[in-house]
Design a protein around this motif. Structure first.
Motif, mmCIF file in Angstrom:
data_model
loop_
_atom_site.group_PDB
_atom_site.id
_atom_site.type_symbol
_atom_site.label_atom_id
_atom_site.label_comp_id
_atom_site.label_asym_id
_atom_site.label_seq_id
_atom_site.Cartn_x
_atom_site.Cartn_y
_atom_site.Cartn_z
ATOM 1 N N PHE A 145 0.827 -1.209 0.000
ATOM 2 C CA PHE A 145 0.000 0.000 0.000
ATOM 3 C C PHE A 145 0.867 1.267 0.000
ATOM 4 O O PHE A 145 0.540 2.256 -0.651
ATOM 5 C CB PHE A 145 -0.957 0.011 1.202
ATOM 6 C CG PHE A 145 -2.141 -0.901 1.007
ATOM 7 C CD1 PHE A 145 -3.162 -0.562 0.144
ATOM 8 C CD2 PHE A 145 -2.227 -2.109 1.675
ATOM 9 C CE1 PHE A 145 -4.253 -1.409 -0.053
ATOM 10 C CE2 PHE A 145 -3.308 -2.961 1.488
ATOM 11 C CZ PHE A 145 -4.321 -2.609 0.628
ATOM 12 N N LEU B 36 2.200 1.716 -3.448
ATOM 13 C CA LEU B 36 1.130 2.247 -4.300
ATOM 14 C C LEU B 36 1.060 3.773 -4.144
ATOM 15 O O LEU B 36 1.000 4.503 -5.134
ATOM 16 C CB LEU B 36 -0.205 1.597 -3.930
ATOM 17 C CG LEU B 36 -1.424 2.021 -4.753
ATOM 18 C CD1 LEU B 36 -1.285 1.514 -6.188
ATOM 19 C CD2 LEU B 36 -2.720 1.456 -4.161
ATOM 20 N N SER B 37 1.142 4.268 -2.895
ATOM 21 C CA SER B 37 1.079 5.716 -2.662
ATOM 22 C C SER B 37 2.285 6.405 -3.292
ATOM 23 O O SER B 37 2.154 7.459 -3.926
ATOM 24 C CB SER B 37 1.078 6.053 -1.167
ATOM 25 O OG SER B 37 0.118 5.316 -0.515
ATOM 26 N N GLN C 36 1.840 6.501 -6.969
ATOM 27 C CA GLN C 36 0.818 7.491 -7.357
ATOM 28 C C GLN C 36 1.368 8.910 -7.254
ATOM 29 O O GLN C 36 1.082 9.760 -8.086
ATOM 30 C CB GLN C 36 -0.426 7.339 -6.474
ATOM 31 C CG GLN C 36 -1.328 6.224 -6.997
ATOM 32 C CD GLN C 36 -2.407 5.801 -6.021
ATOM 33 O OE1 GLN C 36 -2.339 6.110 -4.828
ATOM 34 N NE2 GLN C 36 -3.391 5.066 -6.513
ATOM 35 N N ASN D 72 2.633 0.141 -12.606
ATOM 36 C CA ASN D 72 2.505 -0.457 -11.284
ATOM 37 C C ASN D 72 2.424 -1.983 -11.353
ATOM 38 O O ASN D 72 1.408 -2.541 -11.742
ATOM 39 C CB ASN D 72 1.274 0.111 -10.583
ATOM 40 C CG ASN D 72 1.305 -0.202 -9.095
ATOM 41 O OD1 ASN D 72 1.994 -1.144 -8.668
ATOM 42 N ND2 ASN D 72 0.591 0.560 -8.318
ATOM 43 N N ILE E 110 0.937 -3.841 -6.895
ATOM 44 C CA ILE E 110 -0.279 -4.114 -6.125
ATOM 45 C C ILE E 110 -0.901 -5.460 -6.492
ATOM 46 O O ILE E 110 -0.857 -5.883 -7.643
ATOM 47 C CB ILE E 110 -1.300 -2.944 -6.260
ATOM 48 C CG1 ILE E 110 -2.400 -3.021 -5.204
ATOM 49 C CG2 ILE E 110 -1.865 -2.857 -7.654
ATOM 50 C CD1 ILE E 110 -2.017 -2.511 -3.856
ATOM 51 N N ASN F 296 -1.320 -6.442 -14.587
ATOM 52 C CA ASN F 296 -1.244 -5.231 -15.396
ATOM 53 C C ASN F 296 -1.225 -5.698 -16.848
ATOM 54 O O ASN F 296 -0.986 -6.882 -17.102
ATOM 55 C CB ASN F 296 0.018 -4.431 -15.038
ATOM 56 C CG ASN F 296 -0.129 -2.954 -15.380
ATOM 57 O OD1 ASN F 296 -0.672 -2.606 -16.424
ATOM 58 N ND2 ASN F 296 0.361 -2.094 -14.516
#
Ligand code: PLP
Length: 386
Positions: free
Chosen positions: A16, A19-20, A23, A34, A37, A370
């Protein structure tokens, strides 16, 4: 403010955080792919979404039974019958907001100071975090690269002592994608006859993500351990429903009231309309899963071959889930430096192996949830930085 000591023992899931970070870099204008995740990059099947909308229109707005509606629990029971040809009474089925609460509740019920819980390393980080939180001692069962990240039942049984309360197994496995062989599971179950007080949590959240036409070696096929078996599964990965927060689990008869009490004390119940959608998913055709798996299989070939063609990277072809866990030691970098370089230089977000256990310094996890094109692009970018 004084925070409880127990809280300081809680860990986290760094996917997580990655991911941040990814982003944030993307918001600064960087092109970021990505592969960090762990969620299918497919949309929830349309008929499932439609059934939720209809449920809202039809007035499914209130609380439901804390362990899940009877309709949905019966639906899960029928699903288990259809997929595994096994009868599980709906009274032993529990519906939760995602699979994670099953891990949380298992630890709340079985873990405490003075006891031990065996967990897989590398493994989903929440296991160790929650074992520590409960006060139990976390005892790793090491899944080794030379064993294709499977476990050796004899070695696991050797870790048991009179303090052991629970063994956690995860099949197919996060982060390695390993599919543990039925043979090893059988041996483990047989060996557990000598340890009647040890419970088993079998995390089977990736049960529908299995390759090469193999069958899911579910622990639900072993009625002799039903009185101490918890099986975790759910909709997140099978039906691309991670954000709906829907999980199902099977519990021993003796524990079902207790786990329900934990639900009443925390979230009361799962959103009513989501439970209607969950039933629609189980009762719908398997076409969605079949198509998703055809695409995942194509990507698995691409990523395994692509990584193995890069000097210094060694990647085992996994039998399940949508992860690979290559060894990057021969690149001259450890997993953490490799992952950092992938993100900051190549613009590819992946997770360092150490997020899944201290011992995993040589590894990184790629999620191939993905597009094929993005995976191709990532491999090219990584090749350039090595
Ligand atoms: N168990 C494993 C092994 C997982 O990888 C995950 C999610 O990544 C979960 C459980 C939790 O799933 P959910 O999103 O349904 O809570």
């Amino acid at each position: 403010m004084k925070i409880s000591k127990r809280y300081s023992r809680l860990g986290t899931e760094s996917a997580f955080e990655i991911l941040s970070k990814a982003q944030k870099l993307a918001s600064e204008g960087r092109e970021i792919i990505n592969l960090g995740i762990g969620q299918p990059d497919f949309s929830t099947p349309k008929h499932v979404v439609d059934s939720c909308k209809k449920a809202l229109d039809d007035g499914y707005h209130g609380y439901t039974e804390p362990n899940g509606t009877l309709e949905l629990r019966e639906g899960v029971s029928n699903y288990i019958q259809r997929i595994y040809n096994t009868k599980i009474d709906s009274s032993r089925i529990f519906i939760s907001p995602g699979g994670k609460p099953t891990i949380f509740f298992t630890m709340m019920l079985l873990g405490e100071e003075g006891s031990e819980i065996i967990y897989p390393e590398p493994g989903f980080p929440i296991y160790k975090s929650m074992i520590n939180y409960s006060g139990s001692k976390a005892v790793p069962m090491y899944l080794k690269e030379e064993n294709n990240f499977s476990f050796d039942a004899g070695e696991v049984l050797n870790l048991i002592n009179d303090k052991t309360r629970l063994i956690i197994i995860n099949n197919p496995q996060n982060p390695t994608g390993a599919l543990i062989d039925e043979k090893e599971i059988k041996k483990l179950v047989e060996g557990l006859r000598n340890f009647p007080n040890v419970c088993i949590l079998s995390d089977e959240i990736y049960s529908r993500q299995i390759y090469d036409g193999k069958k899911m070696p579910t622990l639900l096929n072993y009625p002799e351990i039903y009185e101490r078996l918890i099986v975790l599964d759910g909709w997140s990965k099978s039906y691309a429903m991670t954000g709906w927060r829907l999980g199902w689990s099977v519990w021993p008869e003796k524990l079902i009231k207790k786990v329900t009490k934990l639900a009443i004390n925390s979230y009361s119940c799962v959103a009513a309309a989501n439970q209607v959608a969950a039933l629609a998913a189980l009762e719908g055709s398997d076409e969605f899963i079949d198509n998703m798996m055809t695409e995942f299989a194509r990507r698995r070939e691409l990523i395994v071959n692509g990584l193995n063609s890069i000097k210094g990277i060694k990647c085992i072809k996994p039998g399940g889930a949508f992860y690979v866990f290559p060894n990057v030691a021969q690149t001259g970098m450890n997993g953490e430096i490799f992952a950092e370089k992938c993100l900051n230089t190549a613009g590819v977000a992946i997770v360092p192996g150490t997020s899944f256990g201290k011992s995993c310094t040589d590894f990184v996890r790629f999620s191939y949830a993905n597009s094929y094109e993005n995976i191709e692009k990532s491999l090219e970018k990584i090749k350039k930085i090595i």
